[in-house]
Design an enzyme around this catalytic site. Structure first.
Site, PDB file in Angstrom:
ATOM      1  N   ARG A 475       8.107  -2.396   5.342  1.00 44.42           N
ATOM      2  CA  ARG A 475       7.821  -2.121   6.621  1.00 44.42           C
ATOM      3  C   ARG A 475       8.864  -2.779   6.983  1.00 44.42           C
ATOM      4  O   ARG A 475       7.847  -2.131   8.132  1.00 44.42           O
ATOM      5  CB  ARG A 475       6.284  -3.140   6.467  1.00 44.42           C
ATOM      6  CG  ARG A 475       4.719  -2.758   6.116  1.00 44.42           C
ATOM      7  CD  ARG A 475       3.998  -3.236   6.024  1.00 44.42           C
ATOM      8  NE  ARG A 475       2.969  -3.230   5.440  1.00 44.42           N
ATOM      9  CZ  ARG A 475       2.317  -3.144   4.084  1.00 44.42           C
ATOM     10  NH1 ARG A 475       3.284  -3.667   3.279  1.00 44.42           N
ATOM     11  NH2 ARG A 475       1.876  -2.159   3.541  1.00 44.42           N
ATOM     12  N   THR A 519       6.862  -5.967   0.180  1.00 45.71           N
ATOM     13  CA  THR A 519       7.070  -4.684   0.803  1.00 45.71           C
ATOM     14  C   THR A 519       7.336  -4.976   2.234  1.00 45.71           C
ATOM     15  O   THR A 519       6.830  -4.698   3.474  1.00 45.71           O
ATOM     16  CB  THR A 519       5.600  -3.683   0.841  1.00 45.71           C
ATOM     17  OG1 THR A 519       3.922  -4.795   1.019  1.00 45.71           O
ATOM     18  CG2 THR A 519       5.613  -3.437  -0.655  1.00 45.71           C
ATOM     19  N   GLY A 536      -0.505  -9.685  -5.239  1.00 45.43           N
ATOM     20  CA  GLY A 536      -1.266 -10.581  -6.659  1.00 45.43           C
ATOM     21  C   GLY A 536      -2.653 -10.046  -6.908  1.00 45.43           C
ATOM     22  O   GLY A 536      -2.305 -10.691  -7.674  1.00 45.43           O
ATOM     23  N   TRP A 585       1.546 -10.105   2.593  1.00 45.91           N
ATOM     24  CA  TRP A 585       1.940  -9.317   2.512  1.00 45.91           C
ATOM     25  C   TRP A 585       2.052  -8.280   3.937  1.00 45.91           C
ATOM     26  O   TRP A 585       2.824  -7.241   3.883  1.00 45.91           O
ATOM     27  CB  TRP A 585       1.667  -7.737   1.083  1.00 45.91           C
ATOM     28  CG  TRP A 585      -0.485  -7.788   1.947  1.00 45.91           C
ATOM     29  CD1 TRP A 585      -1.010  -8.723   1.360  1.00 45.91           C
ATOM     30  CD2 TRP A 585      -0.257  -6.858   2.208  1.00 45.91           C
ATOM     31  NE1 TRP A 585      -2.504  -8.599   1.455  1.00 45.91           N
ATOM     32  CE2 TRP A 585      -2.218  -7.294   2.322  1.00 45.91           C
ATOM     33  CE3 TRP A 585       0.076  -5.612   2.681  1.00 45.91           C
ATOM     34  CZ2 TRP A 585      -3.027  -6.475   3.115  1.00 45.91           C
ATOM     35  CZ3 TRP A 585      -0.719  -4.953   3.779  1.00 45.91           C
ATOM     36  CH2 TRP A 585      -2.648  -4.990   4.045  1.00 45.91           C
ATOM     37  N   ASP A 646     -12.980  -8.469  -0.926  1.00 47.30           N
ATOM     38  CA  ASP A 646     -11.099  -7.911  -1.450  1.00 47.30           C
ATOM     39  C   ASP A 646     -11.254  -7.906   0.299  1.00 47.30           C
ATOM     40  O   ASP A 646     -10.062  -6.631   0.888  1.00 47.30           O
ATOM     41  CB  ASP A 646     -10.505  -6.141  -2.098  1.00 47.30           C
ATOM     42  CG  ASP A 646      -9.440  -5.869  -1.702  1.00 47.30           C
ATOM     43  OD1 ASP A 646      -8.514  -6.977  -1.780  1.00 47.30           O
ATOM     44  OD2 ASP A 646      -8.921  -4.401  -1.959  1.00 47.30           O
ATOM     45  N   ASP A 648      -8.778  -9.055   2.416  1.00 47.33           N
ATOM     46  CA  ASP A 648      -8.030 -10.024   2.492  1.00 47.33           C
ATOM     47  C   ASP A 648      -7.980 -10.596   4.258  1.00 47.33           C
ATOM     48  O   ASP A 648      -8.644  -9.682   4.573  1.00 47.33           O
ATOM     49  CB  ASP A 648      -6.756  -9.852   2.786  1.00 47.33           C
ATOM     50  CG  ASP A 648      -5.853  -8.128   2.817  1.00 47.33           C
ATOM     51  OD1 ASP A 648      -6.781  -8.097   3.673  1.00 47.33           O
ATOM     52  OD2 ASP A 648      -6.504  -7.101   1.953  1.00 47.33           O
TER      53      ASP A 648
END
Length: 888
Positions: A475, A519, A536, A585, A646, A648
């Site tokens: 990124r 990343t 993770g 992340w 999921d 996050d």
């Protein structure tokens, strides 16, 4: 007769060894390397003849001689095992054993000089984690035994705690002394030693290590075959200089040049061995990174089968037809300016009209006027120094040269191809007219006004990564003073001099063997660089690190999942606490007045199976506020307790200072993946507002008096499956959001969807800790149909009023992961679905402008900067960076 006895003894020893190896093989075991390679060939008689000779220093610890049959009798003859002389074959070492310091039992004290290498391209920082974990089935063990076990027993060596850099130095010296091994075998030996000894970058000291590569030893092949023509330093003799050519071309290119000839140079016919030696020498003389050279990471790549961009330039000064860069000498140049003054530095990014002059303290962007140069005026300018453009993560720019009135004149200013990094999630950063952009283990410095390359660095990629890092996601970089920072796929944080591109330090955050990758773009604040990790679902336990910007020394670490017995571990009931997750992340934000870092934490694992992690599972799916200097947790807010979807919380934590109900407050805004929009007081984590971001949210039954979400028990994933809104992609996923200080609106990409969440019997889905089941019961499928009957799946750019929690406008979009940028010019910029850039009116959401440049979009977000009073918008496509500006 003496000779006969000697051979008879040898025969019995060999026979005993064969019997032992056969017995071990029958049990499926492997005999120790020392037994296999050394003992059968060394009788007491032969050994004693060497004790007083040149091998006298090769005294080994007792562990070098196994205390097993058939060796006990021999050990008795040899005397105390602690004083036994270790055998050493001359084959791999080619010299006496004395320099190895055998009494220490270590591969140390070699007394190597920096340029004593044999010339094999070995790079511990890039290759130490290549291959499998150590063990009897490890294929690298055989390589180690062939090269090393004549003097060093594997288990003894593996017990030595040494840094990765230390093992590299040791093996390099072994190679210099004549060890027979290919570059790949040498890398295998290093990675084997690192894995077996549990080595790390800092060997448990917490310190980083400098990965500056030693100079390669010169074999003399270049001097003998080429030096008479091209000069002893390749700068020219009776023939032309070839220094620049060597620097900017791969070994494949150079080999072809030698064997086929060109430009007046005849073809030279060399054996493979001779050619290898010549390539070794020219790399050593040029000073280029041998791994980059042999790996093809410098020089002209040309058109490749998987490269849609012909002749894309690679490496410093490559001859790319797209960029038009001219190959320059690596020697400093003295140029004359138009006012008569002179300047000295490395001349880069040259074209007919422009260039850049590099010194250790600055990069001068130049225009050419005949044979003279004048420095470009870069003021007025506006920089973009980190991923979000500001420490508050608002992705808002006060620039307004490009506005609703002028946007119709926006056009392409330049394009820079990055064909080796097709998956671009990067947001470029810019300072003083220079842009820094990262790809998959590579970084470029560009003239931000022309897109011409000034310098680059790249290193090999690491196979076997399961996370997004293994497909090239990165990124971007961060800037602080004279340094620029980036991460690699295998979770290393690197620092460079941003003017010269010289790597300053390289620190490993976590081992890929523990599931770690990276990343995320760093966040540089003061003298610290804050860095998160990925991986993770690969078993990595999430953490957030802070490193000293000057040295790479780790200042603190905050684990997002507590250990058993620590505060917060009571929220994990079952075994899943040991499986990691809670990755960090996405880049966080920072408030310098409070000196607090705010970072979103990923989901718990297994993602969809919560049976073995009952409880809230702190601090996953939360925002944590940490003291910047110490990493101490000041407060947290968990958006989704016991997440089984999921969802996050890696979305941006946007910091704004505004009046809230008539009182000035420090606010944190978050559009969450669980479909909710939140406003928190960032001084203490108090919940001020929570409203629906997605149009339909079914899992949340409200909030208790402390602001904790009340989760509908019927929304928790089960084996039969449950229908929940939002769906698996969440309400707001990874795309970047923006808060506009003029309109006081919050812009974000939103999904209006529902989904079926099914847990699995096995917490592993493939090789990752997803715990996802398949199918779903007929009842669950019917419930999903009912939810979606009057709620069609749709995606939008949505404007939210953060002070009321209400939607202001929607702009329909296809599914995607591109983020947004808003400016004082009254525009919201985002990637166009047709493959380019588009702008929406920030107040109404109506399209204001768009252009199609034929570049499919990636998961990146636009940014903006100003140089010389000219505003630019930059956005990556697939394998390319495109910059736009107003066309006069």
């Amino acid at each position: 007769m003496t000779g006969a006895r000697r051979w008879l003894t040898l025969w019995f020893v060999a026979l005993a060894a064969m019997v032992r190896m056969s017995a071990l093989a029958a049990r499926g075991e492997s005999p120790p390397a020392f037994d296999r390679r050394c003992i059968p060939a060394l009788t007491p008689t032969r050994w004693e003849t060497r004790v007083g000779g040149p091998w006298a220093d090769c005294v080994a610890p007792s562990s070098h001689i196994p205390d097993t049959a058939p060796h006990r009798a021999q050990n008795a003859q040899w005397g105390p095992r602690s004083a036994v002389v270790a055998p050493l074959r001359r084959g791999p070492h080619g010299a006496d054993c004395a320099p190895w310091g055998g009494t220490s039992g270590r591969l140390a004290g070699l007394g190597a000089t920096p340029d004593s290498r044999h010339g094999l391209p070995v790079d511990a920082t890039a290759d130490v984690h290549h291959g499998l974990q150590g063990g009897q089935s490890d294929p690298r063990q055989a390589t180690f035994e062939r090269m090393c076990s004549g003097c060093h027993e594997p288990e003894r060596v593996a017990s030595i705690r040494e840094t990765a850099a230390g093992w590299t130095r040791i093996v390099n010296d072994m190679v210099t002394r004549g060890a027979d091994g290919t570059p790949e075998e040498v890398r295998d030996v290093i990675s084997y030693l690192v894995d077996r000894s549990g080595a790390s970058a800092g060997a448990g000291t917490g310190m980083s290590f400098r990965s500056e590569r030693p100079r390669m030893a010169v074999t003399g092949a270049y001097e003998t075959r080429c030096g008479w023509c091209h000069g002893p330093t390749m700068t020219g003799g009776t023939g032309p200089s070839i220094l620049a050519y060597i620097r900017y071309h791969t070994n494949v290119d150079v080999a072809s040049f030698i064997r086929t000839g060109r430009s007046g140079m005849p073809a030279v016919h060399l054996t493979d061995d001779a050619l290898r030696d010549v390539l070794n020498d020219v790399r050593a003389l040029a000073g280029t990174d041998p791994v980059m050279a042999t790996g093809g990471y410098t020089g002209q790549r040309g058109r490749e089968a998987n490269n849609p961009l012909p002749n894309a330039g690679r490496g410093r000064g490559s001859r790319g037809e797209v960029t038009g860069v001219i190959v320059e000498s690596d020697e400093p140049s003295t140029i004359t300016l138009t006012d008569g003054r002179t300047a000295t530095g490395l001349l880069r990014a040259q074209s007919e009209f422009t260039a850049a002059l590099i010194t250790d303290t600055r990069i001068q962007l130049l225009n050419k006027d005949g044979a003279r140069y004048h420095e470009k005026r870069i003021e007025p300018r506006s920089d973009w120094l980190n991923y979000h453009g500001s420490l508050g993560a608002g992705r808002y720019s006060p620039l307004e040269v490009i506005n609703r009135s002028t946007v119709s004149r926006l056009g392409v200013a330049w394009m820079f191809p990055m064909p080796e990094s097709a998956r671009l999630e990067v947001t470029p950063v810019v300072a003083d007219g220079v842009m820094y952009v990262t790809g998959w283990n590579e970084i470029y410095a560009l003239d931000a006004t022309t897109g011409r390359q000034i310098w680059t660095y790249s290193e090999p990629r690491h196979p076997g990564l399961l996370s997004e890092a293994g497909t090239g996601a990165n990124r971007g970089a961060a800037l602080a003073g004279e340094r620029v920072f980036m991460v690699t796929d295998h979770a290393h944080l690197l620092a460079f001099n941003r003017f010269t591109g010289r790597k300053l330090w390289d620190v490993e955050m976590g081992s890929i063997h523990d599931g770690y990758s990276a990343t995320v773009s760093p966040l540089a604040i003061g003298d610290l660089v804050i860095q998160g990790v990925s991986g993770g679902e690969e078993g990595a336990r999430g953490f957030l690190d802070a490193y000293r910007a000057a040295t790479g020394e780790r200042a603190w670490r905050f684990y997002t999942i507590p250990k058993r017995g620590e505060k917060g571990s009571e929220t994990w009931i079952g075994q899943a606490i040991d499986h990691g997750c809670g990755a960090t992340w996405q880049t966080g934000s920072y408030d310098p007045t409070l000196d607090l870092v705010y970072w979103g934490v990923g989901n718990p694992c297994p993602d969809y199976t919560g049976d073995e992690r009952l409880g809230d599972n702190l601090y996953t799916s939360s925002v944590v506020a940490l003291a910047a200097k110490t990493g101490e947790l000041k407060w947290y807010y968990q958006f989704t307790p016991h997440d089984t979807h999921d969802w996050d919380a890696a979305q941006p934590m946007v910091l704004v200072d505004e009046n809230w109900q008539g009182k000035a407050r420090k606010l944190l805004l978050n559009a969450n993946r669980n479909g909710m929009f939140y406003v928190l007081d960032r001084t203490n984590g108090e919940l001020l507002l929570a409203s629906k971001l997605s149009t339909r949210v079914t899992w949340n039954l409200g909030f208790d008096k402390n602001g904790r979400p009340i989760v509908d028990p019927g929304s928790i994933s089960t084996r039969d499956g449950v229908a929940v809104c939002p769906g698996g992609g969440g309400g707001a996923n990874m795309p970047d959001a923006s808060y506009n200080q003029v309109t006081r609106l919050f812009y974000v990409r939103v999904s209006d969807t529902c989904g079926l969440f099914v847990s699995g019997d096995d917490p592993l889905t493939g090789s990752r800790w997803f715990g996802r089941g398949r199918g779903g019961s007929p009842e669950a499928l019917m419930a999903l149909d009912a939810l979606q009957a009057d709620y069609p799946r749709a995606f939008y750019i949505r404007a939210m009023d953060p002070f009321t929690g209400k939607k202001v406008w929607d702009y329909p979009m296809p599914f995607g992961h591109e983020g947004v940028l808003s400016t004082a010019g009254g525009l919201v910029f985002l990637g166009s679905p047709n493959g380019g850039l588009m702008a929406l009116d920030a107040r109404t959401g109506k399209p204001a402008w768009h252009v199609n440049v034929g570049q499919p979009l990636t998961e990146a977000s636009p940014m903006t900067y100003m140089v010389q009073g000219k505003q630019y918008i930059a956005l990556p496509g697939v394998g390319v960076i495109v910059a736009y500006t107003l066309i006069e």
